[in-house]
Design an enzyme around this catalytic site. Structure first.
Site, PDB file in Angstrom:
ATOM      1  N   TYR A 233       0.991  -1.083   0.001  1.00 28.61           N
ATOM      2  CA  TYR A 233       0.021  -0.032  -0.113  1.00 28.61           C
ATOM      3  C   TYR A 233       1.084   1.266  -0.082  1.00 28.61           C
ATOM      4  O   TYR A 233       1.816   1.278   0.894  1.00 28.61           O
ATOM      5  CB  TYR A 233      -1.077   0.290   1.188  1.00 28.61           C
ATOM      6  CG  TYR A 233      -2.119  -0.855   1.181  1.00 28.61           C
ATOM      7  CD1 TYR A 233      -3.068  -0.675   0.083  1.00 28.61           C
ATOM      8  CD2 TYR A 233      -2.452  -2.045   2.192  1.00 28.61           C
ATOM      9  CE1 TYR A 233      -4.155  -1.469   0.037  1.00 28.61           C
ATOM     10  CE2 TYR A 233      -3.288  -2.616   2.137  1.00 28.61           C
ATOM     11  CZ  TYR A 233      -4.321  -2.538   1.188  1.00 28.61           C
ATOM     12  OH  TYR A 233      -5.333  -3.188   0.825  1.00 28.61           O
ATOM     13  N   ASP A 261      -5.732  -0.198  -6.402  1.00 33.17           N
ATOM     14  CA  ASP A 261      -7.486  -0.119  -6.528  1.00 33.17           C
ATOM     15  C   ASP A 261      -7.973   0.558  -5.129  1.00 33.17           C
ATOM     16  O   ASP A 261      -9.051   0.301  -4.760  1.00 33.17           O
ATOM     17  CB  ASP A 261      -7.994  -1.281  -6.735  1.00 33.17           C
ATOM     18  CG  ASP A 261      -7.599  -2.381  -5.758  1.00 33.17           C
ATOM     19  OD1 ASP A 261      -7.068  -2.201  -4.863  1.00 33.17           O
ATOM     20  OD2 ASP A 261      -8.385  -3.563  -5.977  1.00 33.17           O
ATOM     21  N   HIS A 350     -10.378  -6.571  -5.634  1.00 34.42           N
ATOM     22  CA  HIS A 350     -10.048  -6.440  -4.000  1.00 34.42           C
ATOM     23  C   HIS A 350     -11.098  -7.339  -3.302  1.00 34.42           C
ATOM     24  O   HIS A 350     -11.638  -7.009  -2.209  1.00 34.42           O
ATOM     25  CB  HIS A 350     -10.372  -4.798  -3.598  1.00 34.42           C
ATOM     26  CG  HIS A 350      -9.315  -4.804  -2.526  1.00 34.42           C
ATOM     27  ND1 HIS A 350      -8.040  -3.722  -2.639  1.00 34.42           N
ATOM     28  CD2 HIS A 350      -9.153  -5.097  -1.123  1.00 34.42           C
ATOM     29  CE1 HIS A 350      -7.698  -3.765  -1.562  1.00 34.42           C
ATOM     30  NE2 HIS A 350      -8.082  -4.416  -0.595  1.00 34.42           N
TER      31      HIS A 350
END
Length: 488
Positions: A233, A261, A350
């Site tokens: 991330y 995303d 996700h």
């Protein structure tokens, strides 16, 4: 301990974490999960609650002045030796005892059923939740059932070889463990249980940024020759992001999977509602930060919403690891990724946890393969992966037929781990191995390389109103969203 216990108020809050004593008074208002979480363990040892959702090195974000002392080692050891089992751990063991025996699990849905028994309500809400109305969550599974197989017969399938390579590294089957956060919510070993399961079954593991275990713990648990990737991330602090990447490379990770995303985490209402109920104050309290967000959003406030295609060269400049973009959801972005020169992409929504009604990974895969071909991108220039909804060996076959190198699986292995530890992870992967071998034998494809687009009929994969027969297993396990209960 008596001294620590005297600091147990909102105005004077000390907490023990891993035998060190921290003054968290001034941190209460800044804690991403809200002050109430910390105040529950004020004046006491909060290690068990902390370790469930944080790696040990998370305390490094606190200023050095926050540490006001350390428990005497002998006293701490004696206290641990005489201490009773943590009440939450007692409850977990009681729930585990109610699970069916591991040998009774014959498919991945069985592990999800067992996990509903094994997990606390809070952990189940976090693991199982999807975004908004959870349409994409459910369609991840349903999309595979809109794809039909076209078997070939009279092929010599006496020997079936399901092995392959993922980013150039050998794998016993076209499968890797995808990154999932907060493993210790489900099991005390957390992501290390997944590491052990991956080692036993010889498949790669993707290590998550938001793991409950530290990067050092996860890489130290790695077996000789075991392949691990790192999921990133991207933080708003570029220096922090660079440190994460270099640490992963230094610890031997073989690929960088950048999640693209999640400029903001989606609204996962089951998780949000559970957190609200759990932490709602008895009286009006001004420490309500994070109560309407749930665990996922509370731990992810650092994620950078400004990540853009122009940042790819910077990532290239700071790492030698292959770069894969995780979370591509349409053909146009697949083509952009190819032009950007990345080494691979993961077609993924996700797990249905971000944008509801976004396409499933398998649907995005089919669209992206067509778009890449139309754009003249040579086959093999970029490896294609997908995740979301994989529950059968036949699902792996369908993904490979549509152009995937391999598939990722996350939540089902969390469920297996939660109920049965690393043994559950191994059994779940073995079930997929057996199912894939059976599928390949019945399809007339003795090797992974023999699987071709003509082995499937995927014309209906993008049709969302087709009358596919109901999947009784997944429907029976799905827990619908509920409205707030009346006080009456």
């Amino acid at each position: 301990m008596e001294d620590v216990a005297s600091h147990a108020t909102k105005e004077d809050c000390w907490v023990i974490l891993h035998d060190r004593i921290y003054d968290l008074t001034h941190f209460l208002s800044r804690h991403p999960g809200g002050a109430a979480v910390i105040l529950k363990v004020a004046g006491r040892d909060g290690t068990a609650a902390f370790a469930a959702i944080h790696p040990p090195d998370m305390v490094d974000i606190l200023p050095e002045s926050a540490c006001v002392g350390q428990l005497d080692p002998e006293a701490a050891a004696a206290r641990k030796a005489s201490a009773e089992v943590d009440p939450e751990e007692k409850e977990r063991r009681l729930r585990i005892a109610k699970c069916p025996p591991l040998e009774a699990c014959f498919n991945l849905m069985d592990f999800e059923s067992a996990a509903q028994t094994a997990l606390s309500p809070e952990a189940w809400a976090y693991y199982s939740s999807g975004s908004d109305d959870e349409i994409s969550l459910r369609d991840n599974r349903a999309a595979f059932q809109r794809i039909w197989l076209r078997p070939r017969v009279m092929v010599n399938v006496l020997n079936v070889d399901i092995s392959t390579h993922i980013l150039g590294h050998p794998a016993s089957l076209p499968l890797y463990i995808s990154a999932t956060a907060l493993g210790r919510l489900g099991h005390p070993d957390g992501e290390i249980a997944l590491t052990r399961g991956a080692a036993t079954t010889a498949i790669p593991q993707m290590l998550p940024t938001l793991a409950s275990c530290s990067l050092k713990e996860m890489t130290d648990a790695r077996a000789d020759g075991q392949v691990q990737f790192y999921q990133l991330y991207v933080a708003q602090d570029r220096d922090h992001t660079a440190r994460l990447i270099r640490a992963a490379e230094d610890r031997g990770c073989k690929g960088l999977f950048i999640t693209v995303d999640a400029p903001q985490l989606g609204r996962r209402e089951k998780d949000m509602r559970m957190k609200f109920i759990e932490e709602a104050p008895k009286e009006q309290d001004d420490s309500t930060a994070g109560r309407n967000e749930g665990a996922a959003r509370a731990i992810s406030s650092f994620i950078h919403p400004g990540l853009a295609w122009e940042d790819i060269p910077w990532f290239r400049s700071i790492t030698r690891m292959p770069i894969i973009l995780k979370g591509i959801q349409c053909g146009e972005d697949a083509v952009k990724a190819a032009h950007a020169g990345v080494d691979g992409i993961v077609l993924s929504n996700h797990g249905g946890r971000q944008m509801d009604t976004a396409p499933s990974g398998i649907e995005a895969l089919a669209e992206s393969v067509a778009a890449l071909s139309a754009a003249g991108v040579p086959p093999g220039q970029m490896e294609l992966y997908m995740d979301g909804g994989v529950r059968r060996g036949s699902d792996i076959f369908k993904a490979l037929a549509l152009g995937a190198t391999a598939v990722g699986i996350g939540r089902p292995l969390l469920y297996a781990m939660s109920a049965y530890g690393s043994d559950g992870v191994v059994r779940a992967i073995r079930i997929l191995q057996d199912e894939l071998i059976m599928t390949m034998r019945l399809m007339g494809t003795p090797t992974v390389q023999d699987i071709q687009p003509g082995h499937v009929n995927a014309r209906m994969v993008s049709v969302h109103s087709s009358s596919v027969p109901e999947d009784s297993l997944s429907r029976a396990l799905y827990k619908p969203l509920v409205a707030p209960k009346s006080k009456l």
